[in-house]
Write a protein that holds these residues in place. Structure first.
Motif, PDB file in Angstrom:
ATOM      1  N   SER A 301      29.082  43.040  18.469  1.00  0.00           N
ATOM      2  CA  SER A 301      27.873  42.853  17.671  1.00  0.00           C
ATOM      3  C   SER A 301      27.660  41.378  17.348  1.00  0.00           C
ATOM      4  N   MET A 302      26.392  41.018  17.137  1.00  0.00           N
ATOM      5  CA  MET A 302      26.034  39.629  16.828  1.00  0.00           C
ATOM      6  C   MET A 302      26.177  39.376  15.332  1.00  0.00           C
ATOM      7  N   ASP A 303      27.027  38.425  14.984  1.00  0.00           N
ATOM      8  CA  ASP A 303      27.313  38.127  13.579  1.00  0.00           C
ATOM      9  C   ASP A 303      26.430  36.984  13.077  1.00  0.00           C
ATOM     10  N   TYR A 304      26.133  36.995  11.754  1.00  0.00           N
ATOM     11  CA  TYR A 304      25.246  36.005  11.156  1.00  0.00           C
ATOM     12  C   TYR A 304      25.934  35.107  10.135  1.00  0.00           C
ATOM     13  N   ASN A 305      27.230  35.208  10.000  1.00  0.00           N
ATOM     14  CA  ASN A 305      27.949  34.422   8.994  1.00  0.00           C
ATOM     15  C   ASN A 305      27.314  34.634   7.628  1.00  0.00           C
ATOM     16  N   TYR A 306      27.531  35.818   7.075  1.00  0.00           N
ATOM     17  CA  TYR A 306      26.889  36.215   5.828  1.00  0.00           C
ATOM     18  C   TYR A 306      27.233  35.276   4.666  1.00  0.00           C
ATOM     19  N   GLN A 307      28.432  34.729   4.671  1.00  0.00           N
ATOM     20  CA  GLN A 307      28.799  33.806   3.592  1.00  0.00           C
ATOM     21  C   GLN A 307      27.910  32.569   3.621  1.00  0.00           C
ATOM     22  N   GLN A 308      27.730  31.985   4.801  1.00  0.00           N
ATOM     23  CA  GLN A 308      26.856  30.819   4.934  1.00  0.00           C
ATOM     24  C   GLN A 308      25.409  31.187   4.600  1.00  0.00           C
ATOM     25  N   TYR A 309      24.999  32.379   5.025  1.00  0.00           N
ATOM     26  CA  TYR A 309      23.637  32.864   4.769  1.00  0.00           C
ATOM     27  C   TYR A 309      23.376  32.956   3.261  1.00  0.00           C
ATOM     28  N   GLY A 310      24.298  33.595   2.549  1.00  0.00           N
ATOM     29  CA  GLY A 310      24.152  33.732   1.099  1.00  0.00           C
ATOM     30  C   GLY A 310      24.166  32.389   0.394  1.00  0.00           C
ATOM     31  N   ASP A 311      25.087  31.511   0.797  1.00  0.00           N
ATOM     32  CA  ASP A 311      25.156  30.170   0.193  1.00  0.00           C
ATOM     33  C   ASP A 311      23.847  29.416   0.387  1.00  0.00           C
ATOM     34  N   THR A 312      23.297  29.493   1.587  1.00  0.00           N
ATOM     35  CA  THR A 312      22.082  28.738   1.899  1.00  0.00           C
ATOM     36  C   THR A 312      20.888  29.257   1.112  1.00  0.00           C
ATOM     37  N   LEU A 313      20.770  30.573   0.980  1.00  0.00           N
ATOM     38  CA  LEU A 313      19.668  31.147   0.201  1.00  0.00           C
ATOM     39  C   LEU A 313      19.733  30.696  -1.258  1.00  0.00           C
ATOM     40  N   ILE A 314      20.911  30.814  -1.862  1.00  0.00           N
ATOM     41  CA  ILE A 314      21.064  30.439  -3.275  1.00  0.00           C
ATOM     42  C   ILE A 314      20.926  28.929  -3.459  1.00  0.00           C
ATOM     43  N   ASN A 315      21.557  28.145  -2.587  1.00  0.00           N
ATOM     44  CA  ASN A 315      21.474  26.686  -2.701  1.00  0.00           C
ATOM     45  C   ASN A 315      20.039  26.197  -2.569  1.00  0.00           C
ATOM     46  N   THR A 316      19.282  26.823  -1.680  1.00  0.00           N
ATOM     47  CA  THR A 316      17.891  26.414  -1.486  1.00  0.00           C
ATOM     48  C   THR A 316      17.068  26.708  -2.733  1.00  0.00           C
ATOM     49  N   ALA A 317      17.228  27.910  -3.283  1.00  0.00           N
ATOM     50  CA  ALA A 317      16.488  28.267  -4.505  1.00  0.00           C
ATOM     51  C   ALA A 317      16.802  27.298  -5.639  1.00  0.00           C
ATOM     52  N   LEU A 318      18.080  26.970  -5.822  1.00  0.00           N
ATOM     53  CA  LEU A 318      18.460  26.067  -6.914  1.00  0.00           C
ATOM     54  C   LEU A 318      18.043  24.631  -6.644  1.00  0.00           C
ATOM     55  N   ALA A 319      18.053  24.236  -5.365  1.00  0.00           N
ATOM     56  CA  ALA A 319      17.621  22.874  -5.020  1.00  0.00           C
ATOM     57  C   ALA A 319      16.145  22.675  -5.348  1.00  0.00           C
ATOM     58  N   VAL A 320      15.332  23.687  -5.073  1.00  0.00           N
ATOM     59  CA  VAL A 320      13.904  23.597  -5.429  1.00  0.00           C
ATOM     60  C   VAL A 320      13.749  23.568  -6.943  1.00  0.00           C
ATOM     61  N   LEU A 321      14.503  24.419  -7.615  1.00  0.00           N
ATOM     62  CA  LEU A 321      14.439  24.504  -9.080  1.00  0.00           C
ATOM     63  C   LEU A 321      14.800  23.172  -9.716  1.00  0.00           C
ATOM     64  N   GLU A 322      15.736  22.459  -9.099  1.00  0.00           N
ATOM     65  CA  GLU A 322      16.221  21.184  -9.646  1.00  0.00           C
ATOM     66  C   GLU A 322      15.538  19.973  -9.022  1.00  0.00           C
ATOM     67  N   ASP A 323      14.455  20.234  -8.259  1.00  0.00           N
ATOM     68  CA  ASP A 323      13.650  19.138  -7.714  1.00  0.00           C
ATOM     69  C   ASP A 323      14.418  18.286  -6.713  1.00  0.00           C
ATOM     70  N   ARG A 324      15.279  18.908  -5.901  1.00  0.00           N
ATOM     71  CA  ARG A 324      16.086  18.158  -4.938  1.00  0.00           C
ATOM     72  C   ARG A 324      15.524  18.194  -3.515  1.00  0.00           C
ATOM     73  N   ASN A 325      14.341  18.777  -3.335  1.00  0.00           N
ATOM     74  CA  ASN A 325      13.607  18.748  -2.063  1.00  0.00           C
ATOM     75  C   ASN A 325      14.425  19.201  -0.850  1.00  0.00           C
ATOM     76  N   PRO A 326      14.823  20.467  -0.801  1.00  0.00           N
ATOM     77  CA  PRO A 326      15.530  20.968   0.385  1.00  0.00           C
ATOM     78  C   PRO A 326      14.577  21.099   1.575  1.00  0.00           C
ATOM     79  N   LYS A 327      15.118  21.338   2.750  1.00  0.00           N
ATOM     80  CA  LYS A 327      14.286  21.554   3.938  1.00  0.00           C
ATOM     81  C   LYS A 327      13.456  22.823   3.767  1.00  0.00           C
ATOM     82  N   LYS A 328      12.238  22.778   4.292  1.00  0.00           N
ATOM     83  CA  LYS A 328      11.352  23.937   4.189  1.00  0.00           C
ATOM     84  C   LYS A 328      11.871  25.118   5.019  1.00  0.00           C
ATOM     85  N   ILE A 329      12.444  24.812   6.190  1.00  0.00           N
ATOM     86  CA  ILE A 329      12.963  25.859   7.070  1.00  0.00           C
ATOM     87  C   ILE A 329      14.396  25.510   7.457  1.00  0.00           C
TER      88      ILE A 329
END
Length: 349
Positions: A301-329
């Protein structure tokens, strides 16, 4: 006047004031974390345009709640369950909690649950699946999401054209390419793909890449070998495999399931038809959930590295919240996990 007011957005005010949308949001919610100079600029423009928050924004408080909302289609799907767990871990490591809302794949409930979640004083919103997965974006839905984006970070696992949300996407193209290359390198030429809906962007992408790789290797495309089931469940995989066995002119040597749940249905159908896996037909899938490890045989099966996926989702949300301008995509890479459900063929099959 009312019509003119509707044309003014938080982004227009931010642009004219020379600040970020997040700063405007902080002024609107009376957050103290704004300099006096910026505050005066924003307040002057708010007064000029008679701009006021919409109904969703009125539910926000002047301080952060420490909660991130997550909207998902169905927690019973191990893909969403696994990703939600990793998001909760990542949020906890950053002193945040998750508030999960599940609409059980009922699109009529999706927006209702969305607005309910937003009204719960969350600091940011993550949307997984549902309308953000559609190949053609609903412009009305995108505009509604933009209204949420005016007052909090919104991150999706799909695409939403015309919206201001941030995207954390899987590399579906590379994943399908890698899967096809693996099967072909093991001698498979009669390869079938089962599951999903063509109006879902990731499924459409996999279908396009499937045909492209066949062409690259000079393998004739067989229309019978793409079976759209209209769903992503075990039942849909079972129906799809039954349909293929009853209607295809030639039995495939390998079947690609659109996800692990679909693969279980395919395996059930093959067993009922006295076909062995992988001796008679190889089966591979996407998602690499717990189902892939525990199925018999164990699924490649094709794996997605769920740990990295979860970290990136949360980090992106908090980066926007803290005005740190993360990548759009941002793109999450895939990796093929090879187990027991696919065999190497000898000669042309």
């Amino acid at each position: 006047m009312e019509k003119d007011r509707e044309k003014v957005s938080i982004y227009r005010i931010a642009e004219e004031a020379g600040v970020s949308p997040a700063t405007v949001s902080r002024v609107l919610t009376k957050n103290a974390n704004v300099s006096e100079e910026k505050k005066k600029k924003v307040e002057k423009l708010i007064s000029k345009y008679n701009f006021s928050p919409n109904a969703m924004a009125r539910g926000l408080t002047s301080s952060r709640s420490g909660i991130i909302g997550v909207l998902i289609p169905d927690i019973r799907n191990p893909f969403y369950a696994g990703l939600a767990v990793e998001c909760e871990r990542a949020a906890g490591e950053r002193n945040y909690s998750l508030m999960l809302s599940n609409y059980m794949n009922d699109m009529r409930l999706e927006e209702q649950r969305l607005y309910k979640l937003v009204s719960q004083q969350i600091d940011a919103l993550i949307i997984m699946g549902g309308r953000v997965d559609e190949r053609i974006t609903d412009s009305v839905y995108a505009e509604r999401i933009n209204r949420v984006c005016d007052f909090m970070p919104v991150v999706t696992t799909g695409k939403l054209e015309g919206s201001d949300c941030y995207q954390v996407n899987l590399d579906d193209s590379a994943g399908m390419d890698r899967m096809m290359e693996y099967l072909i390198s093991n001698g498979h030429r009669k390869i079938c793909i089962i599951g999903g809906r063509k109006d879902v962007d990731s499924t459409h992408t996999k279908s396009i890449r499937y045909r492209s790789i066949l062409k690259k290797y000079g393998i004739t495309f067989c229309p019978d070998y793409i079976v759209e089931t209209g769903g992503y469940s075990m039942e849909s995989g079972y129906r799809g495999m039954n349909y293929l066995l009853e209607n295809a002119k030639w039995l495939p040597s390998a079947v690609i399931a659109i996800n692990d749940l679909t693969a279980l249905g395919i395996i059930k159908s093959l067993r009922e038809h006295s076909l062995r896996i992988p001796e008679d037909i190889s089966v591979v899938s996407f998602d690499n959930t717990l189902l892939a490890e525990t199925s018999v045989p164990r699924l490649t099966s094709m794996d997605y590295n769920y740990q990295q996926y979860g970290d990136t989702l949360i980090n992106t949300a908090l980066a926007v919240l803290e005005d740190r301008n993360p990548k759009k995509i941002q793109i999450i890479p895939t990796e093929l996990v090879i187990r027991d459900s696919c065999r190497k063929l000898n000669g042309d099959t």
